[in-house]
Design an enzyme around this catalytic site. Sequence first.
Site, short mmCIF file in Angstrom:
data_model
loop_
_atom_site.label_atom_id
_atom_site.label_comp_id
_atom_site.label_asym_id
_atom_site.label_seq_id
_atom_site.Cartn_x
_atom_site.Cartn_y
_atom_site.Cartn_z
N LYS A 143 -31.38 -43.89 -68.92
CA LYS A 143 -30.48 -44.40 -69.97
C LYS A 143 -29.88 -43.24 -70.75
O LYS A 143 -28.70 -43.22 -71.06
CB LYS A 143 -31.24 -45.30 -70.95
CG LYS A 143 -31.58 -46.67 -70.45
CD LYS A 143 -32.19 -47.47 -71.60
CE LYS A 143 -32.92 -48.70 -71.13
NZ LYS A 143 -33.64 -49.38 -72.19
N LYS A 189 -33.54 -57.63 -77.46
CA LYS A 189 -34.61 -57.34 -78.41
C LYS A 189 -34.19 -56.18 -79.32
O LYS A 189 -34.33 -56.23 -80.52
CB LYS A 189 -35.89 -57.00 -77.65
CG LYS A 189 -37.09 -56.79 -78.54
CD LYS A 189 -38.33 -56.63 -77.70
CE LYS A 189 -39.50 -56.19 -78.57
NZ LYS A 189 -40.71 -55.96 -77.79
N GLU A 221 -42.15 -53.36 -63.72
CA GLU A 221 -41.95 -52.68 -65.01
C GLU A 221 -43.28 -52.61 -65.77
O GLU A 221 -43.54 -51.67 -66.51
CB GLU A 221 -40.87 -53.40 -65.85
CG GLU A 221 -40.32 -52.54 -66.97
CD GLU A 221 -39.08 -53.13 -67.64
OE1 GLU A 221 -39.24 -54.02 -68.49
OE2 GLU A 221 -37.96 -52.71 -67.33
N HIS A 265 -34.90 -65.73 -41.00
CA HIS A 265 -33.81 -65.36 -40.08
C HIS A 265 -33.24 -63.99 -40.42
O HIS A 265 -32.17 -63.63 -39.94
CB HIS A 265 -32.73 -66.44 -40.12
CG HIS A 265 -33.25 -67.79 -39.70
ND1 HIS A 265 -33.34 -68.17 -38.38
CD2 HIS A 265 -33.78 -68.80 -40.42
CE1 HIS A 265 -33.87 -69.39 -38.31
NE2 HIS A 265 -34.15 -69.79 -39.54
N GLU A 269 -25.37 -52.45 -71.62
CA GLU A 269 -24.77 -53.50 -70.81
C GLU A 269 -24.45 -54.73 -71.66
O GLU A 269 -23.36 -55.32 -71.57
CB GLU A 269 -25.73 -53.91 -69.68
CG GLU A 269 -26.00 -52.83 -68.64
CD GLU A 269 -27.16 -51.91 -68.99
OE1 GLU A 269 -27.51 -51.80 -70.19
OE2 GLU A 269 -27.70 -51.28 -68.07
N GLY A 311 -40.07 -57.77 -73.67
CA GLY A 311 -38.90 -58.43 -73.08
C GLY A 311 -39.25 -59.27 -71.86
O GLY A 311 -38.83 -60.42 -71.74
N ARG A 312 -40.06 -58.71 -70.95
CA ARG A 312 -40.34 -59.43 -69.70
C ARG A 312 -41.36 -60.54 -69.87
O ARG A 312 -41.72 -61.21 -68.90
CB ARG A 312 -40.76 -58.44 -68.62
CG ARG A 312 -41.90 -57.54 -69.00
CD ARG A 312 -42.07 -56.37 -68.03
NE ARG A 312 -43.12 -55.46 -68.44
CZ ARG A 312 -42.95 -54.44 -69.29
NH1 ARG A 312 -41.77 -54.23 -69.84
NH2 ARG A 312 -43.96 -53.67 -69.61
O1 F6P Z 1 -34.41 -51.12 -69.65
C1 F6P Z 1 -35.53 -51.92 -69.63
C2 F6P Z 1 -35.55 -52.87 -70.79
O2 F6P Z 1 -35.97 -52.22 -71.93
C3 F6P Z 1 -36.44 -54.06 -70.46
O3 F6P Z 1 -37.76 -53.84 -70.71
C4 F6P Z 1 -35.82 -55.12 -71.30
O4 F6P Z 1 -36.22 -56.38 -70.86
C5 F6P Z 1 -34.36 -54.84 -71.08
O5 F6P Z 1 -34.28 -53.43 -71.04
C6 F6P Z 1 -33.44 -55.37 -72.13
O6 F6P Z 1 -33.69 -54.86 -73.40
P1 F6P Z 1 -33.12 -55.54 -74.69
O7 F6P Z 1 -33.67 -56.91 -74.78
O8 F6P Z 1 -33.56 -54.68 -75.83
O9 F6P Z 1 -31.62 -55.56 -74.57
#
Ligand code: F6P
Length: 542
Positions: A506, A205, A353, A384, A211, A267-268
């Site tokens: 972060k 987003k 979250e 198990h 990452e 995002g979620r």
């Molecule tokens: O670190 C949390 C977060 O902001 C989530 O809410 C989001 O889904 C994820 O990182 C990824 O963010 P982006 O879509 O901006 O890469």
Amino acid sequence: MPVNVPTYASLFAEHARRLSQTHLRTLIPDPARGARLRHRDGPLLLDLSRQKLDVPALDALGAQLEASGWQAARDAMFAGDAINTSEGRAVLHTALRAGGSAMPSPAPVGARRDIEATLERIAELVDAIHDGRQEALGLPGTVTDVVNIGIGGSDLGPRLAVAALAPFRTPRVRSHFLTNVDGQAAYDLIRALDPRTTLVVMVSKTFTTQETLLNGNVLRGWIGEAYGGDERAVARHFLAVSANTEVAGGWGVPLRQIFPMWDFVGGRYSLWSAVGLSLALAIGMPGFRAVLAGGARMDDHFRSAPWQENLPALLALTEIWNRDVLGYPSRAVVPYADLLADLPSYLQQLEMESLGKSVTPQGAPVGQPTVPVVWGSVGTNAQHAYFQALHQGTEVVPLDLIGIVNPAHPLHGNHDALLSNLLAQAAALALGKTTEEALAENPAGGPALAAQRTFPGDRPSSVILLDALTPESLGALIALYEHKVFLLGHLWGINAFDQWGVELGKSIARQILPALRGEASDVPPLDAATCALIDEIRQRRT
Ligand code: F6P
């Protein structure tokens, strides 16, 4: 619940006291229970009859919900009011699937137009790739593999749905998900794939997530090697889904290959948007639209059913009861379906979250426990591993047990065993086994062994049964939990749509990186404990 208002624990203390005297063994036979605690909407049955609730307690919870103005809050969300107040944003993930709704959508027309236009673009792309016409869109000739690069909400939804709907997948493309910044995953993936037939979907987003950008760079370099560094050729292998078109374009994805996200979708909550591109590529556009329709069906149910029959409302009230009134700090999610193995992780983000907050939008303390720790894994494997503790440990952990009535495979012997295990666990947790029963079973063992073979029971679980795991039922299941989360945010008086709690770590990671690399930096000095570990890592590096 705003501060200075009685907590749920105090409001329902009398019901909790009364129920503490009655074991689930005694409650379950009550014939009124099933009708009040077991409800269906379409392909989904929710059975709360093994929760430590009775009809008076449920009615008291429902009266509290009614007094809270939940319908007005719900309608404000569907209409696009800026209910995400800390970011001044609307919350319109329901508009993403409104095309499948039988009720008129109150979402702003402009948003609905953008959403429909994006769905058409997704359809054009997916159909072109499935029909082998991808060159028309500037994409590479043959696409055999699609790699979704994203994290959190940009990964968990499509990952869950692609795995859950494996029986509906097209054989034309294979799906992969690259998430963690741990280079092992990227390294292993590029050794297994052909760069010339791989399509990468960068999902972010913000398009600033460390990452995702690092993994994207690795794949860009790898594809670049195959083309001798020809950037135009490399760019043909990349799609992006982002609200930050400018940065995505600057990173190297051609504008026509960027799909929008909007500020009004968190995002979620974004699987239903172009974030679902990897899913649409995996199962085709009719399948993707069916997921949306399943979500829309749950939206209609949430908007129209009275609380007594409203599945999200009943789930939310159960959580208030278990978390705030009975004080249970965690909840386990155990799907009895390997295809739903990613559901616990998905719900962890959706619930923790969204609801892992302790102050209200006005900055006041919430004053009572909010989200429980959500965890779990597939049954029967879980039985198990940790079910011992769930049956006889000192903590009571409520469970969501999720089952599929009709499997997508013909091995009915296995499936019957799977379902019997689900039902057996729900029964065993609720009913338990008394010391007298244990002793009668094995008198020679004596009282010490009987005590160890006693099950206290009285341990609550909810059962959710899907008629079958289809695009529609999966959409409905996800939307059910989304609306539960919305209601809990409303009942706890917290904003379920921001996530400030992820920011501090972060920014510290950004400060640590140059120190770890031994680079000069103008960031403020790090704390002594962190510096000691950085030194340790630097000294022991080979
Ligand atoms: O670190 C949390 C977060 O902001 C989530 O809410 C989001 O889904 C994820 O990182 C990824 O963010 P982006 O879509 O901006 O890469």
